[in-house]
Every structure is written in structure tokens, then in C-alpha cells.
Design a protein around this motif. Sequence first.
Motif, mmCIF file in Angstrom:
data_model
loop_
_atom_site.group_PDB
_atom_site.id
_atom_site.type_symbol
_atom_site.label_atom_id
_atom_site.label_comp_id
_atom_site.label_asym_id
_atom_site.label_seq_id
_atom_site.Cartn_x
_atom_site.Cartn_y
_atom_site.Cartn_z
ATOM 1 N N LEU A 282 81.432 130.177 7.893
ATOM 2 C CA LEU A 282 81.168 128.992 8.701
ATOM 3 C C LEU A 282 82.176 127.923 8.286
ATOM 4 N N TYR A 283 83.064 127.538 9.210
ATOM 5 C CA TYR A 283 84.143 126.609 8.885
ATOM 6 C C TYR A 283 83.759 125.176 9.227
ATOM 7 N N GLU A 284 84.514 124.248 8.677
ATOM 8 C CA GLU A 284 84.187 122.828 8.838
ATOM 9 C C GLU A 284 84.414 122.328 10.259
ATOM 10 N N ALA B 15 79.664 120.162 1.560
ATOM 11 C CA ALA B 15 79.230 121.144 0.565
ATOM 12 C C ALA B 15 80.003 120.985 -0.741
ATOM 13 N N PRO B 16 79.354 121.110 -1.891
ATOM 14 C CA PRO B 16 80.038 121.036 -3.184
ATOM 15 C C PRO B 16 81.093 122.133 -3.307
ATOM 16 N N VAL B 17 82.112 121.893 -4.082
ATOM 17 C CA VAL B 17 83.190 122.855 -4.269
ATOM 18 C C VAL B 17 82.651 124.183 -4.779
ATOM 19 N N SER C 214 81.343 126.377 -1.891
ATOM 20 C CA SER C 214 82.182 126.606 -0.722
ATOM 21 C C SER C 214 83.508 127.213 -1.149
ATOM 22 N N GLN C 215 84.390 127.408 -0.190
ATOM 23 C CA GLN C 215 85.703 127.957 -0.477
ATOM 24 C C GLN C 215 86.713 127.368 0.483
ATOM 25 N N ILE C 216 87.966 127.406 0.070
ATOM 26 C CA ILE C 216 89.053 126.893 0.892
ATOM 27 C C ILE C 216 89.883 128.073 1.386
ATOM 28 N N SER C 217 90.111 128.110 2.689
ATOM 29 C CA SER C 217 90.936 129.162 3.268
ATOM 30 C C SER C 217 92.013 128.528 4.124
ATOM 31 N N LEU D 215 81.787 127.889 4.257
ATOM 32 C CA LEU D 215 80.684 128.548 3.556
ATOM 33 C C LEU D 215 80.699 130.012 3.976
ATOM 34 N N SER D 216 80.419 130.897 3.037
ATOM 35 C CA SER D 216 80.442 132.311 3.393
ATOM 36 C C SER D 216 79.311 133.065 2.720
#
Length: 773
Positions: free
Chosen positions: A468-470, A587-589, A592-595, A601-602
Motif C-alpha cells: 500500500l503506497y502513500e 507510518a513510523p519508519v 514501513s519501507q521505502i521503494s 506498508l507491506s
Amino acid sequence: MSYIGRSVKRIEDFPLLSGRAKFVGDLSFSDQLHMRVVRSPVAFGRLLEIDSDNAQYLPGVVSVWTRDNVKNIPPIDFRQVGVEELTPYRQYVLAKDYVRYVGEPAAVVFAEDAYIAEDAAELVFLNIEELLPTREAIDVPGTFDESLKTEAAIIEKSYGNVDVAFETADRVIEMDLAVGRQSGVPLETRGLIARLVKESFLLEVYGAAKIPHINRDILATMLEIDSSSIQLFEDHVGGSFGIRGELYPEDVLVCLAAIKLGRPIKWIEDRREHLTAANHSRGQIHHIRAAIDDRGFISALDDEFWYDQGAYVRTHAATVPELTASMLPGPYVVPAYRSVGHIRLTNKTPAGTYRAPGRFEGTFVRERLMDEIARQLGHDPIEIRRVNFIPSTDMPFDRRVDALGTNVVYDSGVYEDLLDKLLTYVRYEELCKELDSRKRVGEFVGMGIACFVEKSGLGPFDDVVLYLYEDGILEIVTGAASVGQGVETILAQICADTLAVSFENIRVVHGQTDRISRGMGAFASRVSVMTGSAVHIAAEALRDKILHLHSKATGISSDNLTIVDGVIQDINDLSNGISLAEVVKNAPVADSQISNKGKALSVQSEFNSTHMTYPYGINLVVTRVDKDCAAIELERMVVAYDVGRAINPLLIEGQIVGGAVQGIGGALLEEFIYDESLQPLATSFMDYLLPTITESPHIELLLREDAPSGTNPLGIKGAGEGGITAVGAAVAAAVDDALGHTERVNRLPISAARMHEILKAKSNRSMDVKAAN
């Protein structure tokens, strides 16, 4: 609003309709070479010599390979139902000491363009000492090589005391039946492009279909490289039906050449190659007996059949005869059962699976037998089926045999209820009266009915990853594959329904081995059941994660939070809400993740299953026979089908109708035939006849959801194969009825030539009766 059960339009269709879709033939690399296959012109012979000198010296030719260039490459292994006795019959990527069918790859040419490659291939001379070929599976077993005969293995399935049942039966009825060789014939022929990324020694393979992850792993083993060094990419696929996507010799050669020659290799087969070299199927001869009582109840079935495997045993191994033997009893009790299937090799194109493998054939055999029981007892064919149906109170029903590594346990079914609903739908009594009145004025019209049980949802697992992306886009990454069945739409509907988000904001990624570590692909009507369940589980997990994060941020208990149209709301204060996209942004780091697509969120989830699901159905056909030109006109076809739970009724209708049209081809038109030396006589669409709109009536679907499966969280059963399964049996029964049951349709397809012979026999029989009187 619920998305499950809605006939939303396919999200796959826009690129196809707008011309933006990319098939493997549309892909190219600037420095690619083209591969052309040199194929055996004879059915069986000893390969003495290959003279490639003239081809080698043709300008534009880069290389010509023969058996010596691939001597270290092992034969292509099995991926399903591997039987040890079949191992010596596997196919090498190029013929070694023998050629065993017309079309077998014996050499390959690599050239700067496709036309030069084709010209060069014609200059390669194969010196072959012709040998006597094995023509039919039912013939006395012939010679495969110096040590092996052509009966490769025997498949046996049985339960109960068959011999006692026959000894004590009121009557024994037996029949000989056959189904000719056919194939799926997808619109897009096979093709592949492979290139080696030299900096990373990564082999990229484009044009993957059906089972990308499985093929990746088999290729890695054959080429002796790590599976992480191969990535398969699926683009749009112009149909599969079981035939496309399996690992063939040409696929291995393309990949090997990309490594050895250091340039991209492209191969696209033409239609003649496809009809002579890609997997054939069907090709079975049966002798079946039934022990019955005076009501027509079957106390035992005893079936022996001969399966024409063709020249080699390919990746499916014993799948088709295994499914024939395991599924032949169908929806009937059959207290005792025995099936013996002979896997016989002939000098024809190797065989594999084709939509409803083993069940199309088995259903034809079983349902023709049911009609013969009714005829000999003088009973209504419908009532004979009622007498033998498995009652719904016995569900789940253990068939006491196994198939594809799982025990056959029918999960749910109300067979007699479906029959009643079908008869009501067609106004059965009125239909019978109408046909009787037409018969009285001399029309050859008839009605046939055939019941079947299908299988779907083959395990053992399916994985999905949700992102789920921002920006609010939700991405589903799956190891499933799309072969035209609407994978993207179905998975998006399930996810949207479970997570309560907009269907339009979901993207589905499939068939890309670089995006997910494992996957089972698309076969055996498995995607809706297995991948759909995995998506449902993952969406629930993502929903819980989102609500938990919002609860931590706001202090509102998760129990008081809900998601409505992609917005989190407090059930005690519906005036305010926050979008899921905002939750991702906040969401806190650690959570979550950066792509490359931004913050996300995954979740990753899997669904495991040790049992298949078993949808079921009934076909009803009305047909008219034109006795003057031996033509069969299908006036009406109805398919009643219970899918357990329908995710998208429109897509199910498309699957059932498409399958039914293929079934018409198998019932009336399609067959691979050969001359005395086993030269194929159906190598173009002038000879291998496909059904058109002229041969296809409007196909009606009576879709039911009366028996959901208890084996998966959504109650789904598959719909990919049920449309074709009983068409041959129902058409044959209708033709029998049109001819007044004086002749037996005991072989498919009922071609014009066969119909002529049947009508001739009927006419001769009538003249004999008149002469006797």
C-alpha cells in the motif's frame, strides 16, 4: 459496496483493446539473433548424420547447432506426476540417435534475421535411416530403442471388490469408446526471447507463460546455474489451454544459446510448427464395463484404456492418464471401481495436457455408458443418473483414489438439485414434446445430457505480497500467471472487498520472477481458489496492520475502527476519517519501507491446501442432423455449473462459453490424423478445423452457488475448465437421440466423414429390417 459477486469489467482489457498490449512477438533487442529449428521430416528413424556445412556458410548465419553442441544438456524433466518407469522416455532438446516424430528438433540455426535463419535451416541435411513407426496406442507394443518397448507405464486406480460385483450383477453392459488426438491451439503460438546481462551474468527470459517460477527452476538445473541467475518475465499471453507455457526443447535452446553466443536470441514458431511440435492431447481408447442391477444402479465399473502419449514423455509425465483414471466415476456412487491405463508411446507428436485433461475423455466414456445402460434397460437417461448420484448427505465424499498427489475427496455438491434446476430452466417436458413432434414429421432432432465433476484449486501453496503506497495505490504481487482468464480482475476484486478499498486503485503484478521468490503459476483451475485465498488472507493482515497503526497514533481502540471506501473511521464518530494513504505517510519508519514508488506498508501471506475443490455441472444439448449432407447443427447448448461462490459472474460466463466452444471443436471438428507412414495430415487450419460462430449456438449458462467449498476461506471453486468437460458426451448423446438410438456414437470427433458412415450404417440397417419383414 461488496466487489465479490459483481460482474465488473476486466481491468486487463484496456491495453488489449487499445493495441498497447505487448506479446512476445512484439519484443526485440537491437543485437538479437533469430533461431530456426530444423525438424525431422520422418516419423521414426536412426539419425545417422547431420550435414550443416551449406547452412554454416550462408551469409548472415552465426551458428548451427546439432546434437554434439548440446550433449551435456540432460533431458527435460517432469514437473507433475512423475512415474519412475517414464524416466527413460524423456525428450532431449535435440534428437540424439533417433528421430521419433515428424517435427522433432534435430538441429537449430542462429542468424541475423528470421528469413536468413529459415533459408539456412532448409540447407541442413538430415541423413535418416527410416524405421517402421508405431502407429496406434492399442497396437502391440513396438520398439522405442534397443532396450525399451513402447508401453512406458501402467496407471492403476481401484477400490472395492470389483470381481464380486460383476459375478453377482443382474446385468453387465460394456462399450468400446475413443477420443481422437486434439490440442488447445492458442491464438498466439509459442515464442521466447532470452538475453544475458553480462555485467551480472543474469539471464533474462521474456515470453514466459503459465508457470514462470517452475520453469525458472527447471532451466537453472538443466543449464547448471543458480536459479537466482535467471529471471522470467511474462507479458501478455494469447491463450494457453494447457499447451503453452510448458518447458519445451526450443525454450531450453533459446536460453542456452543466449549464454553461449552472448547475444539475445529470439524464436517465434509458425503455425505449422505449432501443430506438429507443440503438445497434442486426448488420444484415448477405452473398453469399459458396468455391473448393474435392474434399476440401473452401477455396483462396479471396470475400465481399461490406452493413452497415446506420442514419441516422448514431456513435463506432464502421467498427469493425463492419472486424471482419467481418478476422475472417471464422476458424480456417481460406484461402490467398486477399477481402472487400468496403459501409457503407450507412438511415433506422433508428444502429448500433454489440454483444458480438462483426462476429464473430457473420461466424461465422454462414462456418460456414453450411462446412456447405453438407459437404452438397454428401456429407462429414461435422466432417471438412470438420478439412481446413481452421490447424495448431498454423503458430502464430503471420499472417492478412495488419489490424483495429482492428493486424495480425491469431493468437498461439496448437490448433484440432483442441480439437475432439477436445469430441467426447470429448459422447461424439460415442453422441450421433449417439441422434439417429439419434430421427429414425427421426419426431422432428425435429439437431446443429450451429460453430468460431470471437475477439479480445481490444486495446491500446495500460493504466496502474495501486498504493497500500500502513500499515493493510495495498492499493489498485489503474485506468483500466479495470466493466460487470459482475468487474473488481475479477480484478485483486485477480492482485495478490494476484503480491505474495503476502491477497485480502481489496485494494480496486480504477475508472472515476474524478480518480484516474488516463488509461485505455482496458472494451471488446473487453481488461481481463483489458491491465489484468491492468499490475497484474501493478505488483505486481512494488511487491514489489521493499518488499523493497529492508526490505533497507536490516535489512542482509539482497533475494535472501534473500520474502513469504508478506503477511509478509516471511528464507528462512534463517523464524521471524521483518515484515508489509507495518509496512514502510510504517517507510518513510523520501523513499520514501513521505502521503494522506488515511495513509502509503503507491506504484508506477505500464503495459502496452503492439501485438497483440491470439486465443482460440478451438467450439459444439455439439442441437435439436428441433416441426413442429406451428414451435417450436425447444434441448436441449443446449456451449461449448468456450480462454482461454489462466484467472484465475477461475467468472467465465469466467459470461461464457460469459451470452454464450451472448444468442446464443440473436440466433439465435431478437431483431430490430428496421419497417413500410413505417420506423416501428419493436419498441419494448417485448412485441415485442423476449429469451430467458428457458424458451428456454435448461443451458449446459455445456468450459474449456481449452492455448494460452497469448505476448503478455502471464500468458498470458491474453479471455473476454468468446466465449460469443455461434458460437451463431447452431451453432443454424442444428442446425435444418438436424433438417430433414434439405432446407432452408437462411440468416437469423437463426429466429423462429417464419420457422420456419413453412421448414416450409411443406419440406412443399411433400415433396409435389412425391411428385407427381413
